[in-house]
Design a protein around this motif. Sequence first.
Motif, short mmCIF file in Angstrom:
data_model
loop_
_atom_site.label_atom_id
_atom_site.label_comp_id
_atom_site.label_asym_id
_atom_site.label_seq_id
_atom_site.Cartn_x
_atom_site.Cartn_y
_atom_site.Cartn_z
N GLU A 97 0.85 -1.19 0.00
CA GLU A 97 0.00 0.00 0.00
C GLU A 97 0.88 1.24 0.00
O GLU A 97 1.82 1.35 0.79
CB GLU A 97 -0.91 0.01 1.22
N LEU A 98 0.59 2.16 -0.90
CA LEU A 98 1.30 3.45 -0.98
C LEU A 98 0.35 4.56 -0.58
O LEU A 98 -0.72 4.71 -1.17
CB LEU A 98 1.81 3.68 -2.40
N ARG A 99 0.74 5.32 0.44
CA ARG A 99 -0.04 6.48 0.86
C ARG A 99 0.80 7.72 0.59
O ARG A 99 1.88 7.88 1.15
CB ARG A 99 -0.39 6.41 2.35
N ALA A 100 0.30 8.60 -0.26
CA ALA A 100 1.01 9.82 -0.61
C ALA A 100 0.26 11.03 -0.09
O ALA A 100 -0.97 11.12 -0.25
CB ALA A 100 1.17 9.92 -2.12
N HIS A 101 0.98 11.94 0.54
CA HIS A 101 0.38 13.12 1.17
C HIS A 101 0.92 14.36 0.45
O HIS A 101 2.07 14.73 0.62
CB HIS A 101 0.70 13.15 2.65
N GLY A 102 0.07 14.96 -0.38
CA GLY A 102 0.48 16.10 -1.16
C GLY A 102 -0.35 17.32 -0.84
O GLY A 102 -1.17 17.32 0.08
N VAL A 151 -4.27 7.01 -1.85
CA VAL A 151 -3.86 5.67 -1.50
C VAL A 151 -3.86 4.81 -2.76
O VAL A 151 -4.83 4.83 -3.53
CB VAL A 151 -4.80 5.04 -0.44
N VAL A 152 -2.75 4.09 -2.97
CA VAL A 152 -2.64 3.16 -4.09
C VAL A 152 -2.35 1.79 -3.50
O VAL A 152 -1.44 1.66 -2.68
CB VAL A 152 -1.52 3.58 -5.06
N ARG A 153 -3.09 0.77 -3.92
CA ARG A 153 -2.93 -0.57 -3.35
C ARG A 153 -2.63 -1.58 -4.46
O ARG A 153 -3.14 -1.47 -5.57
CB ARG A 153 -4.19 -0.99 -2.59
N GLY A 154 -1.79 -2.55 -4.10
CA GLY A 154 -1.46 -3.62 -5.03
C GLY A 154 -0.11 -3.39 -5.68
O GLY A 154 0.24 -2.25 -6.01
N ALA A 155 0.65 -4.49 -5.87
CA ALA A 155 2.00 -4.36 -6.39
C ALA A 155 2.05 -3.73 -7.77
O ALA A 155 2.88 -2.85 -8.04
CB ALA A 155 2.68 -5.73 -6.40
N ALA A 156 1.18 -4.16 -8.66
CA ALA A 156 1.20 -3.63 -10.03
C ALA A 156 0.90 -2.13 -10.05
O ALA A 156 1.58 -1.36 -10.75
CB ALA A 156 0.20 -4.39 -10.90
N VAL A 200 1.23 0.05 -7.50
CA VAL A 200 2.30 0.81 -6.85
C VAL A 200 3.54 0.86 -7.74
O VAL A 200 4.22 1.90 -7.82
CB VAL A 200 2.63 0.18 -5.47
N ALA A 201 3.85 -0.23 -8.42
CA ALA A 201 5.00 -0.25 -9.32
C ALA A 201 4.83 0.76 -10.44
O ALA A 201 5.77 1.49 -10.81
CB ALA A 201 5.21 -1.65 -9.89
N ALA A 202 3.64 0.82 -10.99
CA ALA A 202 3.38 1.78 -12.06
C ALA A 202 3.53 3.21 -11.56
O ALA A 202 4.08 4.08 -12.25
CB ALA A 202 1.97 1.56 -12.63
N GLN A 203 3.05 3.45 -10.33
CA GLN A 203 3.18 4.78 -9.74
C GLN A 203 4.64 5.10 -9.44
O GLN A 203 5.12 6.20 -9.73
CB GLN A 203 2.37 4.84 -8.44
N ALA A 204 5.36 4.14 -8.88
CA ALA A 204 6.75 4.36 -8.50
C ALA A 204 7.65 4.57 -9.71
O ALA A 204 8.65 5.28 -9.64
CB ALA A 204 7.27 3.18 -7.68
N ALA A 205 7.31 3.95 -10.83
CA ALA A 205 8.11 4.11 -12.04
C ALA A 205 8.11 5.55 -12.51
O ALA A 205 9.00 5.96 -13.27
CB ALA A 205 7.58 3.20 -13.14
N ARG A 206 7.16 6.34 -12.02
CA ARG A 206 7.10 7.75 -12.38
C ARG A 206 7.83 8.63 -11.37
O ARG A 206 7.81 9.85 -11.47
CB ARG A 206 5.64 8.19 -12.50
#
Length: 289
Positions: free
Chosen positions: A204-209, A215-220, A222-228
């Motif tokens: 789970e990725l929680r981003a505070h902007g 909140v982004v959940r799931g490996a695929a 989060v990976a897509a988000q992290a690649a950016r």
Amino acid sequence: MTDEDALAAEFQAHRPYLHAVAFRVLGSHSDADDAVQEAWLRLARTGGEIADLRGWLTTVTGRICLDVLRRRGTRREQPLELDVGALPLDAAADTRIYPEEEALLAESVGLALYVVMDALTPAERVSFVLHDVFEVPFDAIAGVLGRSTAAAKMLASRARGRLRSGAPAPGSGAAARDVVDAFLAAAGRGDVAGLLSVLAPDVELRAHGPGGSTVVRGAAEVAAQAARFARPGATGHPALVDGRPGVLITVGGRPVTVLAFTVADGAVTAISGLTDPARLGRIVPSWVA
């Protein structure tokens, strides 16, 4: 140039150092500015020669900060302005006692984000920051606190112990750092397959902007988000966030993102990030001061 002008010029030369001291003790730029200004007013009122101006100003600024912390205690204020959303930043230090780890603990305070010292008394906080971060001798710290040198040493030691006691979190050791480093390397390359290899399926990725939390959940996902995450000219600085492995990402020396990772069984299970420019702008990396 008048004597007052010369004194003002000399004070200005010490201002960045004094602000760094006050900010690391108080965790607030505005409070640090007020403390430094009060130090100048007290200096201006002396009207005399001071043999060791830096030492005198350190003592005065330390006493002002001590008074601020004590007033905060009576008003039940929170000294540190920053957090990373879902992660309560209540500590950030390793439990080992080797000298290099003491340096890491001091460095965490230098970043002014990764150690929250709310659990410390004002005297412990001042003693710890002055000695462990700024290497002020204990006899000088004793003068700030109005206590003996032995008492100042004891206060700093007690502060270290308290910070350590709450600091270590599961997945905060070298193996966890290796997983995080692999994640960051893959993110920097935009390598989705590499990211998937170190992410737990239910991560789970929680981003505070500035617009709130997402909140982004799931490996695929989060990976897509992290690649950016990759940005031209970005530099990652390893850090401890809530006792967990993390990274401060800067561009041109300016903080743009803070990430904290939870690692279990060799995989990242949770990530918390802070991207709010207004809050990140209050971070003072140790290499600035």
